[in-house]
Design a protein around this motif. Structure first.
Motif, PDB file in Angstrom:
ATOM      1  N   GLN A 147       3.611  11.443 -15.168  1.00 33.83           N
ATOM      2  CA  GLN A 147       4.893  12.105 -14.931  1.00 33.83           C
ATOM      3  C   GLN A 147       4.718  13.555 -14.466  1.00 33.83           C
ATOM      4  O   GLN A 147       5.629  14.125 -13.870  1.00 33.83           O
ATOM      5  N   GLU A 148       3.545  14.156 -14.711  1.00 32.93           N
ATOM      6  CA  GLU A 148       3.287  15.525 -14.264  1.00 32.93           C
ATOM      7  C   GLU A 148       3.180  15.620 -12.748  1.00 32.93           C
ATOM      8  O   GLU A 148       3.337  16.695 -12.183  1.00 32.93           O
ATOM      9  N   ILE A 149       2.906  14.515 -12.079  1.00 34.32           N
ATOM     10  CA  ILE A 149       2.749  14.525 -10.626  1.00 34.32           C
ATOM     11  C   ILE A 149       4.119  14.493  -9.958  1.00 34.32           C
ATOM     12  O   ILE A 149       4.947  13.633 -10.248  1.00 34.32           O
ATOM     13  N   LYS A 150       4.327  15.439  -9.057  1.00 30.18           N
ATOM     14  CA  LYS A 150       5.596  15.547  -8.335  1.00 30.18           C
ATOM     15  C   LYS A 150       5.834  14.269  -7.528  1.00 30.18           C
ATOM     16  O   LYS A 150       4.956  13.802  -6.812  1.00 30.18           O
ATOM     17  N   GLY A 151       7.022  13.701  -7.672  1.00 33.04           N
ATOM     18  CA  GLY A 151       7.374  12.485  -6.941  1.00 33.04           C
ATOM     19  C   GLY A 151       7.349  11.233  -7.788  1.00 33.04           C
ATOM     20  O   GLY A 151       7.872  10.204  -7.383  1.00 33.04           O
ATOM     21  N   VAL A 152       6.757  11.300  -8.993  1.00 38.64           N
ATOM     22  CA  VAL A 152       6.729  10.135  -9.887  1.00 38.64           C
ATOM     23  C   VAL A 152       8.082  10.057 -10.587  1.00 38.64           C
ATOM     24  O   VAL A 152       8.481  10.976 -11.292  1.00 38.64           O
ATOM     25  N   LYS A 153       8.781   8.958 -10.362  1.00 37.30           N
ATOM     26  CA  LYS A 153      10.099   8.749 -10.974  1.00 37.30           C
ATOM     27  C   LYS A 153       9.989   7.939 -12.261  1.00 37.30           C
ATOM     28  O   LYS A 153      10.702   8.198 -13.218  1.00 37.30           O
ATOM     29  N   SER A 154       9.124   6.935 -12.274  1.00 40.01           N
ATOM     30  CA  SER A 154       8.919   6.132 -13.477  1.00 40.01           C
ATOM     31  C   SER A 154       7.492   5.598 -13.491  1.00 40.01           C
ATOM     32  O   SER A 154       6.830   5.531 -12.458  1.00 40.01           O
ATOM     33  N   VAL A 155       7.046   5.240 -14.693  1.00 40.49           N
ATOM     34  CA  VAL A 155       5.679   4.741 -14.881  1.00 40.49           C
ATOM     35  C   VAL A 155       5.743   3.395 -15.590  1.00 40.49           C
ATOM     36  O   VAL A 155       6.380   3.265 -16.634  1.00 40.49           O
ATOM     37  N   VAL A 156       5.103   2.382 -15.009  1.00 42.95           N
ATOM     38  CA  VAL A 156       4.952   1.073 -15.638  1.00 42.95           C
ATOM     39  C   VAL A 156       3.515   1.017 -16.134  1.00 42.95           C
ATOM     40  O   VAL A 156       2.574   0.981 -15.336  1.00 42.95           O
ATOM     41  N   ASN A 157       3.354   1.052 -17.450  1.00 40.51           N
ATOM     42  CA  ASN A 157       2.024   1.106 -18.041  1.00 40.51           C
ATOM     43  C   ASN A 157       1.618  -0.293 -18.507  1.00 40.51           C
ATOM     44  O   ASN A 157       2.081  -0.774 -19.526  1.00 40.51           O
ATOM     45  N   LYS A 158       0.731  -0.933 -17.744  1.00 39.21           N
ATOM     46  CA  LYS A 158       0.219  -2.257 -18.090  1.00 39.21           C
ATOM     47  C   LYS A 158      -1.189  -2.176 -18.677  1.00 39.21           C
ATOM     48  O   LYS A 158      -1.849  -3.193 -18.846  1.00 39.21           O
ATOM     49  N   ALA A 159      -1.650  -0.975 -18.952  1.00 44.29           N
ATOM     50  CA  ALA A 159      -2.998  -0.787 -19.497  1.00 44.29           C
ATOM     51  C   ALA A 159      -3.071  -1.367 -20.908  1.00 44.29           C
ATOM     52  O   ALA A 159      -2.056  -1.500 -21.593  1.00 44.29           O
ATOM     53  N   VAL A 160      -4.284  -1.691 -21.324  1.00 41.58           N
ATOM     54  CA  VAL A 160      -4.516  -2.202 -22.669  1.00 41.58           C
ATOM     55  C   VAL A 160      -5.612  -1.377 -23.333  1.00 41.58           C
ATOM     56  O   VAL A 160      -6.467  -0.795 -22.668  1.00 41.58           O
ATOM     57  N   VAL A 161      -5.558  -1.330 -24.648  1.00 43.24           N
ATOM     58  CA  VAL A 161      -6.604  -0.667 -25.427  1.00 43.24           C
ATOM     59  C   VAL A 161      -7.709  -1.685 -25.659  1.00 43.24           C
ATOM     60  O   VAL A 161      -7.476  -2.745 -26.228  1.00 43.24           O
ATOM     61  N   ALA A 162      -8.901  -1.381 -25.161  1.00 41.46           N
ATOM     62  CA  ALA A 162     -10.042  -2.273 -25.316  1.00 41.46           C
ATOM     63  C   ALA A 162     -11.295  -1.441 -25.533  1.00 41.46           C
ATOM     64  O   ALA A 162     -11.850  -0.888 -24.583  1.00 41.46           O
ATOM     65  N   PRO A 163     -11.741  -1.315 -26.779  1.00 38.63           N
ATOM     66  CA  PRO A 163     -12.949  -0.554 -27.042  1.00 38.63           C
ATOM     67  C   PRO A 163     -14.132  -1.147 -26.275  1.00 38.63           C
ATOM     68  O   PRO A 163     -14.187  -2.350 -26.044  1.00 38.63           O
ATOM     69  N   PRO A 164     -15.085  -0.316 -25.867  1.00 39.25           N
ATOM     70  CA  PRO A 164     -16.239  -0.820 -25.102  1.00 39.25           C
ATOM     71  C   PRO A 164     -17.053  -1.834 -25.901  1.00 39.25           C
ATOM     72  O   PRO A 164     -17.176  -1.717 -27.121  1.00 39.25           O
ATOM     73  N   LYS A 165     -17.609  -2.819 -25.200  1.00 35.77           N
ATOM     74  CA  LYS A 165     -18.496  -3.801 -25.834  1.00 35.77           C
ATOM     75  C   LYS A 165     -19.830  -3.155 -26.109  1.00 35.77           C
ATOM     76  O   LYS A 165     -20.336  -2.380 -25.307  1.00 35.77           O
ATOM     77  N   GLN A 166     -20.415  -3.460 -27.213  1.00 35.56           N
ATOM     78  CA  GLN A 166     -21.727  -2.887 -27.564  1.00 35.56           C
ATOM     79  C   GLN A 166     -22.847  -3.705 -27.026  1.00 35.56           C
ATOM     80  O   GLN A 166     -22.888  -4.798 -26.806  1.00 35.56           O
TER      81      GLN A 166
END
Length: 153
Positions: A134-153
């Motif tokens: 949202q800090e970037i000029k021109g962004v009206k909305s954000v669709v966040n499809k990211a997931v939390v996935a800790p790195p595999k060891q």
């Protein structure tokens, strides 16, 4: 020659449109599209990306890149003439600089909607995605499809 010029120009436009369909990614191992399901990153990949993105030189480069795009955008008509590729690229740079060990893909549309997909290491990083975008000029909305996935060891 008169028949060749329109053919040549339309070919260039078609090529340009096809080339602009690739989403911006924060790392080489990020998903190819914002619709692709992300996988947990390998621990080594995450560490290498983190070291690269956290270097002071890389952070300065990303911030200068964002500033240069904003200056170019202001000189060419502001938000009314903004390219979706610029918007996606600026958001990707912002996320890469501030969430260094993520594997995110960013795409934007002409309405100012930014879609983010991929993986982040923890919930704090996930929560940073929307405010940073949202800090970037021109962004009206954000669709966040990211997931939390800790790195595999």
């Amino acid at each position: 020659m008169k028949k060749l010029a329109p053919f040549f120009i339309s070919g260039l436009l078609l090529l340009g449109a096809a080339a602009c369909q690739n989403p911006s990614r924060t790392s080489e191992s990020a998903p190819d599209t914002v619709n692709q399901n992300p996988a947990s990153p390998a621990a080594q990949t995450t560490q290498e990306a983190k070291e690269d993105a956290q270097s002071e030189l890389r952070r300065r480069q990303l911030n200068e890149d964002i500033r240069a795009r904003e200056q170019r955008n202001n000189a060419t008509g502001g938000d009314t003439q903004r390219a979706t590729g610029d918007l996606a690229s600026e958001v990707r740079s912002k996320l890469e600089a501030n969430i260094p060990d993520s594997q995110l893909t960013v795409a934007a549309d002409e309405k100012g909607t930014v879609t983010v997909n991929g993986t982040v290491k923890n919930q704090d990083q996930f929560n940073k995605i929307q405010p940073l975008a949202q800090e970037i000029k021109g962004v009206k909305s954000v669709v966040n499809k990211a997931v939390v996935a800790p790195p595999k060891q």
